[in-house]
Design an enzyme around this catalytic site. Structure first.
Site, PDB file in Angstrom:
ATOM      1  N   SER A  86      71.535  66.203  35.884  1.00  0.00           N
ATOM      2  CA  SER A  86      70.160  66.284  35.371  1.00  0.00           C
ATOM      3  C   SER A  86      69.543  67.662  35.586  1.00  0.00           C
ATOM      4  O   SER A  86      68.387  67.888  35.272  1.00  0.00           O
ATOM      5  CB  SER A  86      69.285  65.213  36.041  1.00  0.00           C
ATOM      6  OG  SER A  86      69.375  65.308  37.449  1.00  0.00           O
ATOM      7  N   ASN A 141      66.729  59.206  46.569  1.00  0.00           N
ATOM      8  CA  ASN A 141      65.948  58.175  45.881  1.00  0.00           C
ATOM      9  C   ASN A 141      64.454  58.281  46.183  1.00  0.00           C
ATOM     10  O   ASN A 141      63.625  58.216  45.282  1.00  0.00           O
ATOM     11  CB  ASN A 141      66.464  56.784  46.248  1.00  0.00           C
ATOM     12  CG  ASN A 141      67.887  56.572  45.782  1.00  0.00           C
ATOM     13  OD1 ASN A 141      68.427  57.387  45.030  1.00  0.00           O
ATOM     14  ND2 ASN A 141      68.507  55.480  46.222  1.00  0.00           N
ATOM     15  N   THR A 161      33.541  52.420   5.752  1.00  0.00           N
ATOM     16  CA  THR A 161      34.328  51.285   6.235  1.00  0.00           C
ATOM     17  C   THR A 161      35.303  50.999   5.098  1.00  0.00           C
ATOM     18  O   THR A 161      34.937  51.162   3.922  1.00  0.00           O
ATOM     19  CB  THR A 161      33.463  50.035   6.526  1.00  0.00           C
ATOM     20  OG1 THR A 161      32.817  49.649   5.306  1.00  0.00           O
ATOM     21  CG2 THR A 161      32.411  50.304   7.597  1.00  0.00           C
ATOM     22  N   HIS A 162      36.507  50.630   5.434  1.00  0.00           N
ATOM     23  CA  HIS A 162      37.565  50.448   4.416  1.00  0.00           C
ATOM     24  C   HIS A 162      37.785  51.726   3.604  1.00  0.00           C
ATOM     25  O   HIS A 162      38.224  51.655   2.457  1.00  0.00           O
ATOM     26  CB  HIS A 162      37.247  49.286   3.474  1.00  0.00           C
ATOM     27  CG  HIS A 162      36.783  48.048   4.173  1.00  0.00           C
ATOM     28  ND1 HIS A 162      37.640  47.068   4.598  1.00  0.00           N
ATOM     29  CD2 HIS A 162      35.542  47.665   4.567  1.00  0.00           C
ATOM     30  CE1 HIS A 162      36.952  46.100   5.200  1.00  0.00           C
ATOM     31  NE2 HIS A 162      35.668  46.455   5.208  1.00  0.00           N
ATOM     32  N   SER A 193      52.173  77.543   1.244  1.00  0.00           N
ATOM     33  CA  SER A 193      53.393  76.960   0.708  1.00  0.00           C
ATOM     34  C   SER A 193      54.291  78.092   0.222  1.00  0.00           C
ATOM     35  O   SER A 193      53.813  79.120  -0.245  1.00  0.00           O
ATOM     36  CB  SER A 193      53.040  76.035  -0.457  1.00  0.00           C
ATOM     37  OG  SER A 193      54.151  75.879  -1.313  1.00  0.00           O
ATOM     38  N   LYS A 230      48.189  76.923  -2.144  1.00  0.00           N
ATOM     39  CA  LYS A 230      48.119  75.957  -1.060  1.00  0.00           C
ATOM     40  C   LYS A 230      47.608  76.524   0.259  1.00  0.00           C
ATOM     41  O   LYS A 230      47.928  77.643   0.639  1.00  0.00           O
ATOM     42  CB  LYS A 230      49.509  75.348  -0.798  1.00  0.00           C
ATOM     43  CG  LYS A 230      49.925  74.356  -1.849  1.00  0.00           C
ATOM     44  CD  LYS A 230      49.024  73.164  -1.856  1.00  0.00           C
ATOM     45  CE  LYS A 230      49.610  71.950  -1.452  1.00  0.00           C
ATOM     46  NZ  LYS A 230      50.524  71.199  -1.147  1.00  0.00           N
ATOM     47  N   ASN A 282      47.548  74.475   3.837  1.00  0.00           N
ATOM     48  CA  ASN A 282      47.848  73.149   4.381  1.00  0.00           C
ATOM     49  C   ASN A 282      47.363  72.988   5.822  1.00  0.00           C
ATOM     50  O   ASN A 282      47.503  73.893   6.631  1.00  0.00           O
ATOM     51  CB  ASN A 282      49.363  72.907   4.338  1.00  0.00           C
ATOM     52  CG  ASN A 282      49.899  72.910   2.917  1.00  0.00           C
ATOM     53  OD1 ASN A 282      49.210  72.492   1.990  1.00  0.00           O
ATOM     54  ND2 ASN A 282      51.119  73.398   2.751  1.00  0.00           N
ATOM     55  N   GLU A 323      48.280  67.691  10.881  1.00  0.00           N
ATOM     56  CA  GLU A 323      49.422  66.882  10.420  1.00  0.00           C
ATOM     57  C   GLU A 323      50.457  66.724  11.533  1.00  0.00           C
ATOM     58  O   GLU A 323      51.014  65.641  11.746  1.00  0.00           O
ATOM     59  CB  GLU A 323      50.080  67.526   9.202  1.00  0.00           C
ATOM     60  CG  GLU A 323      49.240  67.411   7.938  1.00  0.00           C
ATOM     61  CD  GLU A 323      49.885  68.158   6.772  1.00  0.00           C
ATOM     62  OE1 GLU A 323      50.850  67.637   6.210  1.00  0.00           O
ATOM     63  OE2 GLU A 323      49.425  69.271   6.456  1.00  0.00           O
ATOM     64  N   TYR A 349      66.755  51.301  43.572  1.00  0.00           N
ATOM     65  CA  TYR A 349      67.003  52.436  42.678  1.00  0.00           C
ATOM     66  C   TYR A 349      68.257  52.215  41.836  1.00  0.00           C
ATOM     67  O   TYR A 349      69.280  51.745  42.317  1.00  0.00           O
ATOM     68  CB  TYR A 349      67.165  53.741  43.481  1.00  0.00           C
ATOM     69  CG  TYR A 349      67.526  54.912  42.590  1.00  0.00           C
ATOM     70  CD1 TYR A 349      66.534  55.644  41.943  1.00  0.00           C
ATOM     71  CD2 TYR A 349      68.855  55.266  42.345  1.00  0.00           C
ATOM     72  CE1 TYR A 349      66.856  56.704  41.093  1.00  0.00           C
ATOM     73  CE2 TYR A 349      69.186  56.323  41.502  1.00  0.00           C
ATOM     74  CZ  TYR A 349      68.182  57.031  40.876  1.00  0.00           C
ATOM     75  OH  TYR A 349      68.497  58.065  40.035  1.00  0.00           O
ATOM     76  N   GLN A 389      66.897  58.080  36.242  1.00  0.00           N
ATOM     77  CA  GLN A 389      66.980  59.507  35.953  1.00  0.00           C
ATOM     78  C   GLN A 389      66.473  59.806  34.532  1.00  0.00           C
ATOM     79  O   GLN A 389      66.038  60.902  34.240  1.00  0.00           O
ATOM     80  CB  GLN A 389      68.432  59.980  36.113  1.00  0.00           C
ATOM     81  CG  GLN A 389      68.642  61.446  35.840  1.00  0.00           C
ATOM     82  CD  GLN A 389      69.994  61.920  36.356  1.00  0.00           C
ATOM     83  OE1 GLN A 389      70.229  61.970  37.552  1.00  0.00           O
ATOM     84  NE2 GLN A 389      70.893  62.235  35.453  1.00  0.00           N
ATOM     85  N   LYS A 401      62.687  61.298  33.266  1.00  0.00           N
ATOM     86  CA  LYS A 401      62.137  62.654  33.297  1.00  0.00           C
ATOM     87  C   LYS A 401      61.902  63.266  31.930  1.00  0.00           C
ATOM     88  O   LYS A 401      60.808  63.772  31.655  1.00  0.00           O
ATOM     89  CB  LYS A 401      63.038  63.561  34.132  1.00  0.00           C
ATOM     90  CG  LYS A 401      62.822  63.305  35.603  1.00  0.00           C
ATOM     91  CD  LYS A 401      63.920  63.870  36.452  1.00  0.00           C
ATOM     92  CE  LYS A 401      64.101  63.021  37.692  1.00  0.00           C
ATOM     93  NZ  LYS A 401      64.586  61.649  37.399  1.00  0.00           N
TER      94      LYS A 401
HETATM   95  N1  ARG Z   1      68.777  62.890  39.747  1.00  0.00           N
HETATM   96  C1  ARG Z   1      68.432  61.618  40.270  1.00  0.00           C
HETATM   97  C2  ARG Z   1      67.269  61.017  39.494  1.00  0.00           C
HETATM   98  O1  ARG Z   1      66.666  61.709  38.778  1.00  0.00           O
HETATM   99  C3  ARG Z   1      68.073  61.750  41.707  1.00  0.00           C
HETATM  100  C4  ARG Z   1      68.303  60.500  42.469  1.00  0.00           C
HETATM  101  C5  ARG Z   1      69.745  60.211  42.517  1.00  0.00           C
HETATM  102  N2  ARG Z   1      70.048  59.184  43.465  1.00  0.00           N
HETATM  103  C6  ARG Z   1      71.242  58.654  43.516  1.00  0.00           C
HETATM  104  N3  ARG Z   1      71.447  57.745  44.390  1.00  0.00           N
HETATM  105  N4  ARG Z   1      72.175  58.983  42.654  1.00  0.00           N
HETATM  106  O2  ARG Z   1      66.947  59.870  39.608  1.00  0.00           O
END
Ligand code: ARG
Length: 459
Positions: A24, A111, A156-157, A278, A284, A286, A291, A318, A323, A326
């Site tokens: 990650s 965790n 309205t509408h 455009s 144009k 825009n 949008e 957990y 993960q 994020k």
């Molecule tokens: N990169 C992990 C996450 O975002 C961190 C926690 C990982 N914990 C584990 N037991 N593998 O959740």
């Protein structure tokens, strides 16, 4: 650099594709600052609890300061072999300071660490977002203030309904954003609780003092159940839900700006710097920004759906599923922050065309309700007066004129209760002024609301 943090029990290295799939670092490096904050507080607490020596603590503090500087200078090279931000930072620390770096993770797990990092990060982002909501509200209030007396058709509408003040219309969005801000503030309270100390899932055998870490990190409260602390991401879902609602509100305003800028309406213009042309049609201009906001509202709602599905049916505690919290969260924050910034600026670049708004009011029998109310005040029951006005509207429609353009004698042919004073209620201005109560569109009320908001936002 192989990941020696946990590879001791394995007989073969992790496959490259698996590393990429499970890593990650590409995205969670964004949490680095907050990860360091959390680690420093954890180390301080471990020292106060007699688990870490003063020397270890001093080394950790020095090493983290260097890492922070390395990150700021763009010198730190993140490694996929070290999987995530937590292990990257811990390894750099150990490279720099030796054994003390290896002691940092005592009484802690990734965790509770990651759950803490996201909350620390998100609480800062919510503070930023609340400031930006306020900026947008101020810019809408400025526009409202210039247009208290500007009459536009209320719909309205999407059919002309009754005249309203354009300022009143802008303040409707100030109200929506006010509730969005309340939701952010409320959600922040639940974000601002500390999971650290829950360790992997059950707590830890070390004599930790969670009150100390919570105080150091400025958390309002401590998560009271270790299993819950490491596993739930409801705070992230809540935030994304609040963000989704806010984007929905902005999508409504966007839709209106787009319609109003179309020559068919011609109510407003948006400054050129927010529009594009455009490549083929030279005429144009825009409204790309509104949008895109309309489009991006779908993106944020998608993240809400993703996060809520991520959590659904997850057994305690957990799971690696988490993960996946994020990227949607990061993207939600990016989208909302950019949208609010650009919107506050764009609303300052909106110019209003009052003559076109007024012409539209005169085309849709917007004061028909006023005529009905007029007859009621002269003694006619509302249902009867509704019928009388419907006939008058039909006649005016055939004559292709507004009610206010019918001669008195013609109006009187529909009801002999009508007298000369009727023309006061048939003008858009008369219609506005007559709605003079809390929440009504009368200019006096709109001015009152503008002042109320200014006072609220000055606090
Ligand atoms: N990169 C992990 C996450 O975002 C961190 C926690 C990982 N914990 C584990 N037991 N593998 O959740």
């Amino acid at each position: 650099m192989s990941n020696k943090t946990w590879s001791g029990r394995f007989n073969e290295p992790v496959a490259q594709l698996v590393k990429q799939y499970t890593g990650s670092i590409d995205f969670d490096k964004r949490l680095a600052n907050w990860d360091i904050q959390g680690s420093l507080a954890h180390a301080q607490m471990l020292h106060e609890a007699g688990v870490l020596s003063a020397q270890d603590l001093a080394d950790i503090q020095r090493g983290m300061a260097e890492i922070q500087a390395d990150i700021e200078a763009g010198r730190l090279e993140w490694s996929l072999d070290l999987e995530d931000v937590h292990m990257n930072i811990e390894r750099r620390l150990t490279d720099k300071i030796g054994d003390a770096g290896k002691r940092l993770h005592t009484g802690r797990s990734r965790n509770d660490q990651v759950a803490t990092d996201i909350r620390l990060w998100l609480r800062d982002e919510i503070t930023l977002i609340r400031g930006l909501i306020k900026e947008l509200q101020i810019s809408l209030i400025e526009l409202a203030e210039k247009n208290v007396e500007t009459v536009m058709p209320g719909f309205t509408h999407l059919q002309v309904a009754q005249p309203v003040s354009f300022g009143h219309h802008m303040l409707a969005y100030v109200e929506m954003l006010g509730r969005d801000d309340e939701r952010m503030a409320d959600c922040r309270k639940r974000v601002n609780r500390m999971p650290l100390g829950a360790a992997a899932l059950a707590g830890t055998t070390y004599p930790i003092k969670r009150e100390t870490t919570a105080k150091l990190l400025n958390f309002e409260a401590i998560c009271q159940n270790s299993l819950d602390a490491v596993s739930d991401r409801d705070f992230a879902i809540e935030f994304t839900a609040a963000a989704s609602l806010m984007m929905v509100h902005l999508s409504r305003l966007s839709e209106e700006l787009i319609l109003w800028m179309s020559p068919r309406f011609g109510f407003i213009d948006i400054a050129d710097r927010f529009c594009t042309g455009s490549s083929i049609m030279p005429q144009k201009k825009n409204p790309d920004v509104p949008e895109l906001v309309r489009g991006k509202s779908g993106r944020v709602i998608g993240h809400l759906t993703g996060l809520i599905m991520l959590m659904k049916s997850q057994p305690l505690a957990y799971n690696k599923d988490n993960q996946e919290d994020k990227e949607p969260l990061f993207d939600t924050v990016n989208t909302v922050v950019d949208t609010l910034r650009i919107y506050a600026d764009m609303m300052r670049g909106v110019s209003v065309k009052p003559e076109n708004m007024r012409a539209a009011v005169m085309q849709g029998f917007a004061t028909a309700t006023d005529l009905a109310d007029y007859l009621v005040k002269k003694g006619l029951p509302f249902r009867d007066s509704h019928e009388v006005v419907a006939l008058a509207v039909r006649h005016a429609d055939e004559q292709k004129c507004d009610l206010s353009e019918l001669p008195l004698a013609t109006l009187q042919s529909f009801s002999d209760l009508i007298t000369e004073d009727v023309y006061q209620v048939l003008t858009p201005e008369g219609s506005l002024n007559a709605r003079n109560h809390i929440g009504g569109t009368a200019p006096e009320q709109v001015r009152y609301q503008i002042q109320r908001w200014k006072d609220l936002l000055a606090k």
